[in-house]
Design a protein around this motif. Structure first.
Motif, PDB file in Angstrom:
ATOM      1  N   GLU A 159     -25.254 -16.666  19.140  1.00  0.00           N
ATOM      2  CA  GLU A 159     -25.267 -17.952  18.438  1.00  0.00           C
ATOM      3  C   GLU A 159     -26.247 -17.935  17.265  1.00  0.00           C
ATOM      4  OE1 GLU A 159     -23.345 -20.734  18.868  1.00  0.00           O
ATOM      5  OE2 GLU A 159     -22.193 -19.472  20.231  1.00  0.00           O
ATOM      6  N   LYS A 160     -27.232 -17.048  17.303  1.00  0.00           N
ATOM      7  CA  LYS A 160     -28.234 -16.963  16.241  1.00  0.00           C
ATOM      8  C   LYS A 160     -27.898 -15.886  15.205  1.00  0.00           C
ATOM      9  CE  LYS A 160     -31.897 -18.897  19.014  1.00  0.00           C
ATOM     10  NZ  LYS A 160     -33.178 -18.692  19.674  1.00  0.00           N
ATOM     11  N   ILE A 161     -26.764 -15.221  15.371  1.00  0.00           N
ATOM     12  CA  ILE A 161     -26.321 -14.191  14.426  1.00  0.00           C
ATOM     13  C   ILE A 161     -25.200 -14.786  13.574  1.00  0.00           C
ATOM     14  CG2 ILE A 161     -25.232 -11.928  14.180  1.00  0.00           C
ATOM     15  CD1 ILE A 161     -26.561 -11.147  16.855  1.00  0.00           C
ATOM     16  N   ALA A 162     -25.325 -14.680  12.268  1.00  0.00           N
ATOM     17  CA  ALA A 162     -24.318 -15.230  11.359  1.00  0.00           C
ATOM     18  C   ALA A 162     -22.957 -14.571  11.601  1.00  0.00           C
ATOM     19  CB  ALA A 162     -24.744 -15.020   9.910  1.00  0.00           C
ATOM     20  N   GLU A 163     -21.929 -15.397  11.630  1.00  0.00           N
ATOM     21  CA  GLU A 163     -20.577 -14.873  11.816  1.00  0.00           C
ATOM     22  C   GLU A 163     -20.066 -14.280  10.506  1.00  0.00           C
ATOM     23  OE1 GLU A 163     -17.133 -16.433  14.484  1.00  0.00           O
ATOM     24  OE2 GLU A 163     -17.056 -17.534  12.592  1.00  0.00           O
ATOM     25  N   GLU A 164     -19.481 -13.090  10.601  1.00  0.00           N
ATOM     26  CA  GLU A 164     -18.844 -12.437   9.462  1.00  0.00           C
ATOM     27  C   GLU A 164     -17.342 -12.627   9.586  1.00  0.00           C
ATOM     28  OE1 GLU A 164     -20.165  -8.328   8.550  1.00  0.00           O
ATOM     29  OE2 GLU A 164     -21.434  -8.604  10.317  1.00  0.00           O
ATOM     30  N   HIS A 165     -16.667 -12.710   8.450  1.00  0.00           N
ATOM     31  CA  HIS A 165     -15.215 -12.828   8.414  1.00  0.00           C
ATOM     32  C   HIS A 165     -14.700 -11.596   7.680  1.00  0.00           C
ATOM     33  CE1 HIS A 165     -15.919 -16.880   9.790  1.00  0.00           C
ATOM     34  NE2 HIS A 165     -16.762 -17.037   8.781  1.00  0.00           N
ATOM     35  N   ILE A 166     -14.170 -10.647   8.436  1.00  0.00           N
ATOM     36  CA  ILE A 166     -13.776  -9.356   7.877  1.00  0.00           C
ATOM     37  C   ILE A 166     -12.264  -9.318   7.687  1.00  0.00           C
ATOM     38  CG2 ILE A 166     -13.772  -6.858   8.216  1.00  0.00           C
ATOM     39  CD1 ILE A 166     -16.248  -7.281  10.040  1.00  0.00           C
ATOM     40  N   GLU A 167     -11.833  -9.203   6.445  1.00  0.00           N
ATOM     41  CA  GLU A 167     -10.414  -9.063   6.131  1.00  0.00           C
ATOM     42  C   GLU A 167     -10.017  -7.592   6.259  1.00  0.00           C
ATOM     43  OE1 GLU A 167      -8.010 -11.250   5.475  1.00  0.00           O
ATOM     44  OE2 GLU A 167      -9.322 -12.991   5.533  1.00  0.00           O
ATOM     45  N   GLY A 168      -8.911  -7.328   6.942  1.00  0.00           N
ATOM     46  CA  GLY A 168      -8.395  -5.964   7.041  1.00  0.00           C
ATOM     47  C   GLY A 168      -9.327  -5.015   7.770  1.00  0.00           C
ATOM     48  N   PHE A 169      -9.836  -5.418   8.931  1.00  0.00           N
ATOM     49  CA  PHE A 169     -10.773  -4.597   9.712  1.00  0.00           C
ATOM     50  C   PHE A 169     -10.217  -3.196   9.954  1.00  0.00           C
ATOM     51  CE2 PHE A 169     -12.497  -3.317  13.925  1.00  0.00           C
ATOM     52  CZ  PHE A 169     -13.835  -3.236  13.573  1.00  0.00           C
ATOM     53  N   LYS A 170     -10.966  -2.188   9.557  1.00  0.00           N
ATOM     54  CA  LYS A 170     -10.587  -0.773   9.691  1.00  0.00           C
ATOM     55  C   LYS A 170      -9.237  -0.478   9.036  1.00  0.00           C
ATOM     56  CE  LYS A 170     -14.035   0.567  12.428  1.00  0.00           C
ATOM     57  NZ  LYS A 170     -14.989   1.586  12.112  1.00  0.00           N
ATOM     58  N   GLY A 171      -8.889  -1.230   7.972  1.00  0.00           N
ATOM     59  CA  GLY A 171      -7.625  -1.014   7.271  1.00  0.00           C
ATOM     60  C   GLY A 171      -6.457  -1.784   7.862  1.00  0.00           C
ATOM     61  N   GLY A 172      -6.744  -2.732   8.724  1.00  0.00           N
ATOM     62  CA  GLY A 172      -5.690  -3.526   9.363  1.00  0.00           C
ATOM     63  C   GLY A 172      -5.246  -4.698   8.512  1.00  0.00           C
ATOM     64  N   GLU A 173      -4.689  -5.714   9.181  1.00  0.00           N
ATOM     65  CA  GLU A 173      -4.156  -6.894   8.504  1.00  0.00           C
ATOM     66  C   GLU A 173      -4.779  -8.148   9.098  1.00  0.00           C
ATOM     67  OE1 GLU A 173       0.059  -6.800   9.102  1.00  0.00           O
ATOM     68  OE2 GLU A 173       0.241  -4.765   8.339  1.00  0.00           O
ATOM     69  N   GLY A 174      -5.041  -9.134   8.253  1.00  0.00           N
ATOM     70  CA  GLY A 174      -5.595 -10.389   8.727  1.00  0.00           C
ATOM     71  C   GLY A 174      -7.106 -10.329   8.864  1.00  0.00           C
ATOM     72  N   ARG A 175      -7.660 -11.385   9.476  1.00  0.00           N
ATOM     73  CA  ARG A 175      -9.102 -11.554   9.528  1.00  0.00           C
ATOM     74  C   ARG A 175      -9.649 -11.422  10.943  1.00  0.00           C
ATOM     75  NH1 ARG A 175     -11.610 -17.219   7.764  1.00  0.00           N
ATOM     76  NH2 ARG A 175     -11.620 -17.629   9.987  1.00  0.00           N
ATOM     77  N   LEU A 176     -10.795 -10.759  11.045  1.00  0.00           N
ATOM     78  CA  LEU A 176     -11.558 -10.668  12.288  1.00  0.00           C
ATOM     79  C   LEU A 176     -12.847 -11.455  12.079  1.00  0.00           C
ATOM     80  CD1 LEU A 176     -12.089  -9.373  15.111  1.00  0.00           C
ATOM     81  CD2 LEU A 176     -13.254  -7.527  13.880  1.00  0.00           C
ATOM     82  N   ARG A 223     -28.936   2.720  17.501  1.00  0.00           N
ATOM     83  CA  ARG A 223     -28.369   3.238  18.756  1.00  0.00           C
ATOM     84  C   ARG A 223     -27.010   2.665  19.111  1.00  0.00           C
ATOM     85  NH1 ARG A 223     -29.854   7.606  19.802  1.00  0.00           N
ATOM     86  NH2 ARG A 223     -29.904   7.445  22.033  1.00  0.00           N
ATOM     87  N   ALA A 224     -26.650   1.479  18.555  1.00  0.00           N
ATOM     88  CA  ALA A 224     -25.386   0.846  18.965  1.00  0.00           C
ATOM     89  C   ALA A 224     -24.980  -0.283  18.021  1.00  0.00           C
ATOM     90  CB  ALA A 224     -25.512   0.292  20.375  1.00  0.00           C
ATOM     91  N   ARG A 225     -23.708  -0.606  18.084  1.00  0.00           N
ATOM     92  CA  ARG A 225     -23.149  -1.814  17.484  1.00  0.00           C
ATOM     93  C   ARG A 225     -22.618  -2.634  18.653  1.00  0.00           C
ATOM     94  NH1 ARG A 225     -21.138  -3.701  12.660  1.00  0.00           N
ATOM     95  NH2 ARG A 225     -21.767  -1.761  11.670  1.00  0.00           N
ATOM     96  N   ILE A 226     -23.096  -3.866  18.784  1.00  0.00           N
ATOM     97  CA  ILE A 226     -22.705  -4.752  19.874  1.00  0.00           C
ATOM     98  C   ILE A 226     -22.074  -5.977  19.227  1.00  0.00           C
ATOM     99  CG2 ILE A 226     -23.504  -6.068  21.863  1.00  0.00           C
ATOM    100  CD1 ILE A 226     -25.903  -4.054  21.964  1.00  0.00           C
ATOM    101  N   MET A 227     -20.806  -6.264  19.586  1.00  0.00           N
ATOM    102  CA  MET A 227     -20.016  -7.255  18.869  1.00  0.00           C
ATOM    103  C   MET A 227     -19.465  -8.340  19.785  1.00  0.00           C
ATOM    104  SD  MET A 227     -17.900  -4.360  16.826  1.00  0.00           S
ATOM    105  CE  MET A 227     -18.040  -3.260  18.221  1.00  0.00           C
ATOM    106  N   TYR A 228     -19.471  -9.563  19.289  1.00  0.00           N
ATOM    107  CA  TYR A 228     -18.802 -10.681  19.943  1.00  0.00           C
ATOM    108  C   TYR A 228     -17.822 -11.201  18.904  1.00  0.00           C
ATOM    109  CZ  TYR A 228     -18.137 -14.909  22.697  1.00  0.00           C
ATOM    110  OH  TYR A 228     -17.591 -15.919  23.451  1.00  0.00           O
TER     111      TYR A 228
END
Length: 110
Positions: free
Chosen positions: A6-23, A32-37
């Protein structure tokens, strides 16, 4: 260590890893890691990508995620986990009419 998404700004990624639409995602990243919600709305899909020098664990918090793993299709439902080991590849999509929320961890190996 506590991570409060809740304290981490939300990112809006278009075409994640070359895909379609928004994540929509909130990420904690260190050396050491990437931890994603993340939230995947109905319709979007990631691009196909390998995990080399890492792996990924995706836990579906709500909804139903379709994952294409090494050429096969898996349906990952709420409370289930998809695991993409080091040296394998996958991509995922939301084929439903409701949001998919998932928690994922990608560590740095080595």
């Amino acid at each position: 260590m506590k991570i409060d998404f809740e304290k981490i700004a939300e990112e809006h990624i278009e075409g994640f890893k070359g895909g379609e639409g928004r994540l929509d995602t909130r990420n904690y990243v260190d050396d050491r890691a990437r931890i994603m919600y993340s939230t995947l709305r109905p319709g979007p899909k990631s691009g196909k990508h390998p995990h080399a020098g890492s792996f990924e664990v995706m836990y579906v918090v709500s909804g139903e995620l379709t994952v294409h793993y090494d050429g096969s299709e898996e349906i990952i439902k709420m409370g289930q986990v998809h695991y993409c080991p080091n040296g394998h590849q996958h991509w995922f999509e939301n084929k439903t009419d409701h949001d998919v929320i998932y928690f994922a961890v990608v560590p740095t190996l080595g």
